[in-house]
Design an enzyme around this catalytic site. Structure first.
Site, PDB file in Angstrom:
ATOM      1  CB  CYS A  25     -93.021 -31.520  59.904  1.00 14.05           C
ATOM      2  SG  CYS A  25     -93.332 -32.755  58.657  1.00 14.05           S
TER       3      CYS A  25
ATOM      4  CG  HIS B 162     -91.063 -36.356  60.258  1.00 16.13           C
ATOM      5  ND1 HIS B 162     -92.027 -35.603  60.879  1.00 16.13           N
ATOM      6  CD2 HIS B 162     -90.149 -36.239  60.699  1.00 16.13           C
ATOM      7  CE1 HIS B 162     -91.167 -34.962  61.708  1.00 16.13           C
ATOM      8  NE2 HIS B 162     -89.553 -35.656  62.117  1.00 16.13           N
TER       9      HIS B 162
END
Length: 890
Positions: A143, A215
């Site tokens: 990510c 994230h």
């Protein structure tokens, strides 16, 4: 894969709800540079989340879902109910602790950040959409690539190609699940190379509460209760981390949980370690001591020891998910590889001795053999392993710990040094304990090492040159003595030869006159008839005189063997010549030193030596060097001008050249290439055609090279056919056998062929292996993990194919180097042979000239000195060799 982006700016200065509708105005789309866009397409294909994967959850370290995107959507209650998980696990809000507040902020008052909008990602410090891809999501662990998408729109035209290379290498360098510190260092590197990205916005980086897990958000929004970091651009991100370099949060991973600890770069080439047998030195000595306690004079005792030796060691000591043991407590805890061929041969020898009848070996003999097995670690210390040695020799890295490569290499060298110094003592102790002092191992003499440190450079006097002068004078005296003795030897030969008058005259006038009777003198001295004129096409050699020809040879003196050689040359049978050349050369050597016409004998010996090498190269390698062929043709023209006849069908040099051009082996190699490039039914048809051609050619007379080609081709095609027809459960050994035979085939015949059928089988086997490891799981979360594993397996497959292609390229370079070496050898070998034989003939010809009886002593003209080379020679130095064998630049 289109690289679409959204750009719609809203600058409200805070995280409050925006005063303007997010989707009321039409969006404007920017286009990246062509090179950057193509690079992103390649990165996306490798690291995108599979379309059928579950993109709505993030896995925790325990393997269970830790969060779901779109937390404020209607699916959250159903999600919690389906998981049967407590609500506290997936709660939406959470207090930001003090330890995390230095990097993160509480965003519970901005619920839109946790919603999926399917349009864009947001920047943290200012609520505005960030340019990003919206048609897909990156795979778990990658990510962080979303951070570099907005940077791609800020790159100038001059830096486009450099930034493309930077993006292409980025996933391989960082890998999956890098730390926040690694992302920080990468950003610093990007700013240094591309200063224009300093003000570029970045998507929100969110942290999971209480866990070192980050994230990078995308269009799915933030996971519930996760805290956004206090940065919205490259500049603010770098400044935030720089001011908190001592924080433990920098060790957190960016991405979701991985698939467990494993060797990062383990590939199929390391799978053999799974089935290899290992044993510690302590267990080996303990087992051997137990064997020595058994009565070896009985059959039952020998069978018990045999069973013990057959069960030595353990397998499955290391594999991709199982690290090599690290319990290193001295040399006795080192692991010895029992599957090595050298160790296996010694074990098999002892096992064979145990299985022989009792009368062949006594108990004491068997005890000595078993005690000798205790020295396996000391005799084969190169196959003794610790964790550091194993990982260093196989270039393995555990769980992306690439930063430990330097320490692993250093510790491996320390372990090697320790093993080399302590293994001998271990063996001595084992022998002393197991034999109760009856046997002793000779201890190596210790070598004292001293280290002297000089504060000042040592001053030494000028070296004396008297010893060099003495060596020179001694060498000159010895050379003069040898030369004097050699001249005396030649004079003795002349006196002895002149005293005999037993050879008749042999005329070469070309008429039908018969030789004169033995008592009469000849009508004219022997020599070349004036009516015999050499053709203009003959290449003359200045090292031979005009009177050295077949007509000046006394056949009675030469004997029947020389006549047989002349007949063999006239017939032109290469196989007969190859068998007769070694004996003929020894006879010609004798004739050169003791018969008249030695120049002609020297020329024939030169021709036969060169011809023998050429016939051997033709029969064994189907090779005819142009230099060797040219040398043969030159000598053949000279011999033909001097009266030697050749076969009307062609000279031996012509026959060799024709044989190379019409070689059966070369034709079969080309047919084999055509069969290897085909697949399916075409391969079987071409294989049948090749085998029919082989069956037809077996009935003919073949060279050793042709027979070797027939045997290797038949074995290779049979192995490929077996690999294609065998059951998939038994495919691995047959496929490995076929690939090994193909490699041997390429090495033997200097080819670089590849089998399309074998490559297809190898790819199918790897795909099946990857699918077999995935299995079936009952939940949707496990299906996502399975899809992730399939994606990783496909990535591993691509890397293995790239490694296989690199191996093929290295083999091609090795074949090129071998061909260059063979070419140089083929050029120098005939030249050296010609020079050695010609110089020997020229040196020995001085004593044989005076053998003719009855000739008055007249002053003969000084012959031209023989010179093997007329031009400046090539210097074969290390510089040229280094240039030949230098590794090509990639």
């Amino acid at each position: 894969m289109s690289a679409s982006s959204s750009r719609q700016l809203f600058d409200c200065g805070s995280l409050d709800w925006p005063n303007k509708s997010l989707f009321g105005d039409p969006t404007t789309r920017d286009v990246m540079h062509e090179h950057i866009s193509s690079t992103w397409n390649a990165v996306i294909r490798r690291h995108m989340l599979a379309p059928n994967a579950d993109a709505e959850t993030i896995l925790g370290r325990d393997g269970l879902p830790s969060a779901q995107f779109d937390a404020y959507g209607a699916m959250l209650p159903s999600f919690i109910q389906a998981l049967n998980a407590p609500t506290t696990r997936l709660r939406i809000t959470h207090r930001c602790p003090t330890a995390e507040s230095i990097l993160c902020a509480d965003a519970s008052h901005a619920p839109w950040l946790y919603m999926a909008n399917n349009v864009c990602a947001y920047e943290a410090t200012h609520l505005k959409p960030v340019q990003t891809f919206i048609a897909f999501d990156f795979a778990h662990g990658y990510c962080y690539l979303s951070l570099f998408i907005p940077l791609s729109f800020r790159i100038t035209f001059e830096n486009a190609r450099s930034f493309s290379r930077f993006l292409e290498q980025l996933p391989d360098i960082l890998g999956a699940y890098p730390t926040l510190a690694a992302i920080y260092k990468t950003m610093l590197f990007a700013i240094r190379l591309f200063p224009e990205v300093l003000q570029a916005p970045i998507p929100i980086i969110a942290k999971r509460p209480g866990v070192l897990q980050f994230h990078v958000s995308d269009a799915r929004g933030l996971p519930p209760s996760w805290f956004p970091m206090k940065c919205g651009s490259v500049r603010s991100f770098v400044a935030l981390i720089t001011n908190n370099l001592n924080s433990d949060l920098l060790d957190g991973i960016v991405g979701s949980n991985g698939d467990g600890e494993h060797y990062t770069n383990w590939n199929s080439g390391h799978d053999h370690w799974i089935v290899n047998r290992f044993i510690t030195v302590r267990d080996l000595h303990s087992s051997l001591k137990s064997a020595l306690d058994v009565d070896l004079d009985t059959e039952g005792g020998r069978n018990a020891v045999l069973d013990l030796l057959l069960d030595l060691g353990v397998t499955n000591l290391v594999r991709r998910e199982k690290r090599f043991p690290a319990h290193f407590q001295g040399a006795e805890s080192v692991y010895l590889l029992l599957s090595c061929e050298r160790v296996g041969n010694e074990l098999v020898a002892v096992q064979d001795a145990l299985q022989e009848p009792l009368a062949n070996h006594s108990g004491l003999d068997l005890r000595a053999l078993i005690i000798n097995l205790g020295g396996l670690p000391s005799r084969h210390s190169d196959i003794c392993y610790t964790r550091n040695i194993f990982e260093n020799d196989n270039h393995l890295v555990w769980n992306f710990e690439f930063y430990r490569i330097a320490s692993i290499t250093r510790n491996a060298q320390i372990d090697r040094d320790m093993l080399s110094s302590s293994m001998a003592n271990l063996f001595s102790n084992f022998v002393s304990e197991s034999s109760n002092g009856q046997y002793r191992v000779k201890e190596p003499r210790p070598i004292a090492q001293y280290r002297v440190e000089h504060d000042e450079p040592v001053a030494s006097g000028a070296p004396s040159a008297w010893w060099q002068v003495l060596i020179g004078i001694t060498t000159a005296i010895l050379g003069a003595i040898i030369f004097f003795l050699w001249r005396c030897f030649l004079r003795a030969k002349r006196v002895k030869f002149q005293a005999k008058d037993s050879f008749p005259w042999f005329t070469t006038s070309g008429d039908d006159d018969s030789p004169p009777p033995p008592g009469d003198s000849p009508s004219h001295p022997p020599g070349r008839s004036p009516d015999r004129v050499l053709p203009r096409t003959v290449v003359r050699d200045l090292s031979f005189n005009d009177d050295d020809d077949l007509h000046s040879v006394d056949l009675d003196e030469a004997g029947s063997r020389f006549g047989e050689v002349v007949s063999l040359i006239a017939r032109g049978n290469l196989r007969e010549l190859a068998g007769a050349i070694p004996e003929s050369l020894s006879n010609l050597t004798l004739l050169q030193t003791s018969a008249s016409g030695s120049g002609f004998y020297t020329m024939v010996a030169l021709y036969l030596a060169t011809l023998g090498d050429a016939i051997t190269a033709f029969h064994e390698h189907n090779d005819a060097s142009p230099t060797t062929t040219q040398s043969l043709r030159t000598v053949e023209l000279q011999l033909e001008a001097r009266g030697l006849r050749f076969n009307e069908a062609g000279t031996p040099a012509n026959l060799i050249q024709r044989g190379v051009n019409s070689s059966v082996g070369r034709a079969l190699v080309r047919l084999t290439q055509s069969a290897l490039l085909a697949t399916g039914e075409k391969f079987r048809t071409r294989m049948a055609t090749t085998l029919e051609r082989i069956a037809a050619e077996r009935l003919n007379t073949l060279t050793a090279y042709d027979q070797r080609v027939i045997e290797m081709t038949t074995e290779l095609l049979a192995a490929i056919k077996t690999a294609l027809e065998v059951e998939r459960s038994e495919l691995t050994p047959h496929l490995a056998n076929a690939e090994a035979l193909l490699q041997v085939y390429n090495n033997l015949f200097s080819t670089d062929y590849a089998s399309a059928s074998l490559l297809a089988l190898r790819r199918e086997m790897i795909l099946r292996s990857a699918e077999g490891r995935v299995g079936e799981q009952p939940t949707s979360a496990s299906d996502a993990a399975n899809e992730e594993l399939v994606q990783r397996s496909m990535t591993k497959l691509d890397k293995e194919i790239e490694l296989f292609q690199a191996q093929i390229d290295s083999q091609r370079r090795a074949v090129t180097i071998t061909e260059a070496s063979n070419l140089r050898e083929n050029i120098l070998q005939p030249i050296n042979t010609v020079a050695n034989i010609a110089m020997a003939g020229a040196f020995l010809r001085g004593g044989a000239r005076h053998r003719m009886p009855g000739m008055p002593d007249v002053a003969a003209p000084m012959p031209n000195p023989f010179r093997a080379f007329s031009g400046r020679g090539h210097s074969l130095t290390t510089t040229r060799s280094g240039g030949l064998f230098r590794r090509p630049r990639v």
